[in-house]
Design a protein around this motif. Sequence first.
Motif, PDB file in Angstrom:
ATOM      1  N   HIS A  91       0.915  -1.184   0.062  1.00 19.99           N
ATOM      2  CA  HIS A  91       0.410  -0.225  -0.125  1.00 19.99           C
ATOM      3  C   HIS A  91       1.002   1.205   0.247  1.00 19.99           C
ATOM      4  CE1 HIS A  91      -2.960   2.928   1.616  1.00 19.99           C
ATOM      5  NE2 HIS A  91      -2.731   3.226   2.110  1.00 19.99           N
ATOM      6  N   MET A  92       1.738   0.953   0.908  1.00 20.44           N
ATOM      7  CA  MET A  92       2.600   2.141   0.684  1.00 20.44           C
ATOM      8  C   MET A  92       2.654   2.615  -0.167  1.00 20.44           C
ATOM      9  SD  MET A  92       4.661   1.443   4.480  1.00 20.44           S
ATOM     10  CE  MET A  92       4.271   1.918   5.825  1.00 20.44           C
ATOM     11  N   LEU A  93       3.638   1.256  -1.196  1.00 20.35           N
ATOM     12  CA  LEU A  93       4.916   1.889  -2.253  1.00 20.35           C
ATOM     13  C   LEU A  93       3.476   2.641  -3.246  1.00 20.35           C
ATOM     14  CD1 LEU A  93       7.299   0.955  -4.219  1.00 20.35           C
ATOM     15  CD2 LEU A  93       6.636  -1.292  -4.139  1.00 20.35           C
ATOM     16  N   ASP A  94       2.719   2.165  -3.832  1.00 19.19           N
ATOM     17  CA  ASP A  94       1.563   2.079  -4.045  1.00 19.19           C
ATOM     18  C   ASP A  94       1.257   3.864  -4.189  1.00 19.19           C
ATOM     19  OD1 ASP A  94       1.135  -0.065  -5.663  1.00 19.19           O
ATOM     20  OD2 ASP A  94      -0.790  -0.445  -5.033  1.00 19.19           O
ATOM     21  N   VAL A  95       0.978   4.360  -2.523  1.00 15.37           N
ATOM     22  CA  VAL A  95       0.691   5.191  -2.540  1.00 15.37           C
ATOM     23  C   VAL A  95       2.349   6.307  -2.821  1.00 15.37           C
ATOM     24  CG1 VAL A  95       0.446   7.392  -0.448  1.00 15.37           C
ATOM     25  CG2 VAL A  95      -0.836   4.841  -0.364  1.00 15.37           C
ATOM     26  N   LEU A  96       2.597   6.227  -2.229  1.00 13.79           N
ATOM     27  CA  LEU A  96       4.323   6.299  -3.136  1.00 13.79           C
ATOM     28  C   LEU A  96       5.034   7.113  -4.110  1.00 13.79           C
ATOM     29  CD1 LEU A  96       6.670   6.034   0.831  1.00 13.79           C
ATOM     30  CD2 LEU A  96       4.742   7.411   0.358  1.00 13.79           C
ATOM     31  N   GLN A  97       4.552   5.920  -5.031  1.00 11.01           N
ATOM     32  CA  GLN A  97       4.700   6.201  -6.271  1.00 11.01           C
ATOM     33  C   GLN A  97       3.495   6.917  -7.019  1.00 11.01           C
ATOM     34  OE1 GLN A  97       5.328   2.086  -7.313  1.00 11.01           O
ATOM     35  NE2 GLN A  97       7.350   2.014  -7.087  1.00 11.01           N
ATOM     36  N   GLY A  98       2.681   6.821  -6.442  1.00 13.42           N
ATOM     37  CA  GLY A  98       1.636   7.808  -7.173  1.00 13.42           C
ATOM     38  C   GLY A  98       1.674   9.515  -6.817  1.00 13.42           C
ATOM     39  N   GLU A  99       2.628   9.835  -6.020  1.00  7.20           N
ATOM     40  CA  GLU A  99       2.737  10.660  -6.194  1.00  7.20           C
ATOM     41  C   GLU A  99       3.696  12.020  -6.672  1.00  7.20           C
ATOM     42  OE1 GLU A  99       3.395  14.738  -4.471  1.00  7.20           O
ATOM     43  OE2 GLU A  99       2.016  13.394  -3.158  1.00  7.20           O
ATOM     44  N   PRO A 100       3.484  12.341  -7.783  1.00 11.41           N
ATOM     45  CA  PRO A 100       4.079  13.226  -8.579  1.00 11.41           C
ATOM     46  C   PRO A 100       5.427  13.954  -8.080  1.00 11.41           C
ATOM     47  CG  PRO A 100       1.745  14.358  -8.745  1.00 11.41           C
ATOM     48  CD  PRO A 100       1.840  12.676  -7.433  1.00 11.41           C
ATOM     49  N   LEU A 101       5.293  14.591  -6.788  1.00 12.54           N
ATOM     50  CA  LEU A 101       6.099  15.398  -6.270  1.00 12.54           C
ATOM     51  C   LEU A 101       7.919  14.266  -5.679  1.00 12.54           C
ATOM     52  CD1 LEU A 101       4.458  17.666  -3.986  1.00 12.54           C
ATOM     53  CD2 LEU A 101       5.954  18.029  -7.178  1.00 12.54           C
ATOM     54  N   LEU A 102       7.332  12.704  -5.429  1.00 13.85           N
ATOM     55  CA  LEU A 102       8.727  11.422  -5.001  1.00 13.85           C
ATOM     56  C   LEU A 102       9.292  11.059  -5.388  1.00 13.85           C
ATOM     57  CD1 LEU A 102       6.437  10.917  -1.574  1.00 13.85           C
ATOM     58  CD2 LEU A 102       8.528  12.165  -1.711  1.00 13.85           C
ATOM     59  N   LYS A 103      10.436  10.210  -5.613  1.00 13.91           N
ATOM     60  CA  LYS A 103      10.683  10.132  -6.907  1.00 13.91           C
ATOM     61  C   LYS A 103      11.361   8.658  -6.239  1.00 13.91           C
ATOM     62  CE  LYS A 103      15.168  11.197  -7.960  1.00 13.91           C
ATOM     63  NZ  LYS A 103      16.163  11.641  -8.352  1.00 13.91           N
ATOM     64  N   ASN A 104      11.123   7.428  -5.763  1.00 14.10           N
ATOM     65  CA  ASN A 104      11.229   6.020  -5.258  1.00 14.10           C
ATOM     66  C   ASN A 104      12.988   6.727  -5.903  1.00 14.10           C
ATOM     67  OD1 ASN A 104      12.182   3.672  -4.031  1.00 14.10           O
ATOM     68  ND2 ASN A 104      10.618   2.917  -4.933  1.00 14.10           N
ATOM     69  N   THR A 105      14.036   5.992  -5.063  1.00 16.71           N
ATOM     70  CA  THR A 105      15.870   6.245  -5.004  1.00 16.71           C
ATOM     71  C   THR A 105      15.963   4.267  -5.152  1.00 16.71           C
ATOM     72  OG1 THR A 105      15.967   5.912  -2.272  1.00 16.71           O
ATOM     73  CG2 THR A 105      15.626   7.376  -3.217  1.00 16.71           C
ATOM     74  N   ALA A 106      14.938   3.827  -5.110  1.00 15.97           N
ATOM     75  CA  ALA A 106      14.804   2.524  -5.327  1.00 15.97           C
ATOM     76  C   ALA A 106      14.259   2.059  -6.277  1.00 15.97           C
ATOM     77  CB  ALA A 106      14.952   1.302  -4.177  1.00 15.97           C
ATOM     78  N   SER A 107      14.564   0.891  -6.628  1.00 17.65           N
ATOM     79  CA  SER A 107      13.587   0.254  -7.577  1.00 17.65           C
ATOM     80  C   SER A 107      12.813  -0.640  -7.046  1.00 17.65           C
ATOM     81  CB  SER A 107      14.297  -1.224  -8.701  1.00 17.65           C
ATOM     82  OG  SER A 107      13.313  -1.658  -9.697  1.00 17.65           O
ATOM     83  N   GLY A 108      11.440  -0.336  -6.477  1.00 19.84           N
ATOM     84  CA  GLY A 108      10.733  -1.120  -5.111  1.00 19.84           C
ATOM     85  C   GLY A 108      11.190  -0.727  -4.215  1.00 19.84           C
ATOM     86  N   PHE A 109      11.398  -1.450  -3.652  1.00 18.34           N
ATOM     87  CA  PHE A 109      11.677  -1.746  -1.738  1.00 18.34           C
ATOM     88  C   PHE A 109      13.516  -1.318  -1.649  1.00 18.34           C
ATOM     89  CE2 PHE A 109       7.798  -3.757  -2.195  1.00 18.34           C
ATOM     90  CZ  PHE A 109       6.834  -2.760  -0.972  1.00 18.34           C
ATOM     91  N   ALA A 110      14.034  -0.874  -1.185  1.00 16.12           N
ATOM     92  CA  ALA A 110      14.893   0.044  -0.308  1.00 16.12           C
ATOM     93  C   ALA A 110      15.701  -1.447   0.158  1.00 16.12           C
ATOM     94  CB  ALA A 110      15.254   1.225  -0.193  1.00 16.12           C
TER      95      ALA A 110
END
Length: 142
Positions: A91-110
């Motif tokens: 759920h967290m991953l979906d929410v955070l990836q859905g926020e345009p002002l955030l960029k994942n520093t990893a590919s999925g989970f860190a």
Amino acid sequence: TAGVGSLLKKIGEEDIHNIRIISHDVVEVLRDMIPDSSLSRVLIYFPDPWRKARHHKRRLIQPEFISHLCKKLKPGAILHCATDWENYAMHMLDVLQGEPLLKNTASGFAPRPDTRPLTKFENRGLRLGHGVWDLVFERVSS
């Protein structure tokens, strides 16, 4: 409360002076006490997963909360979340990836950063055979 008392004891033992403690609802603190673009890093470790589906709406990591939080983050700021509940991690991953002002520093989970302390909740989860999932996102310029 016991948690704040324990924190105050550790602060005294470590002789830390650059800390502020607010024992209040985080949504109200963000809204009323934290200026926009003022935070360099936010750490959310093991928030309540609200395991029952009918309670998922109570989870802290929700699109509206993350959108509001992003306004408080400086560009380049880090948002680091961790949970020992797989359903909440997804759920967290979906929410955070859905926020345009955030960029994942990893590919999925860190991978677990060395800087994240081992909490009593993580120890408990590991004893129960739970995995632990870290999410590390960076605030991008708007």
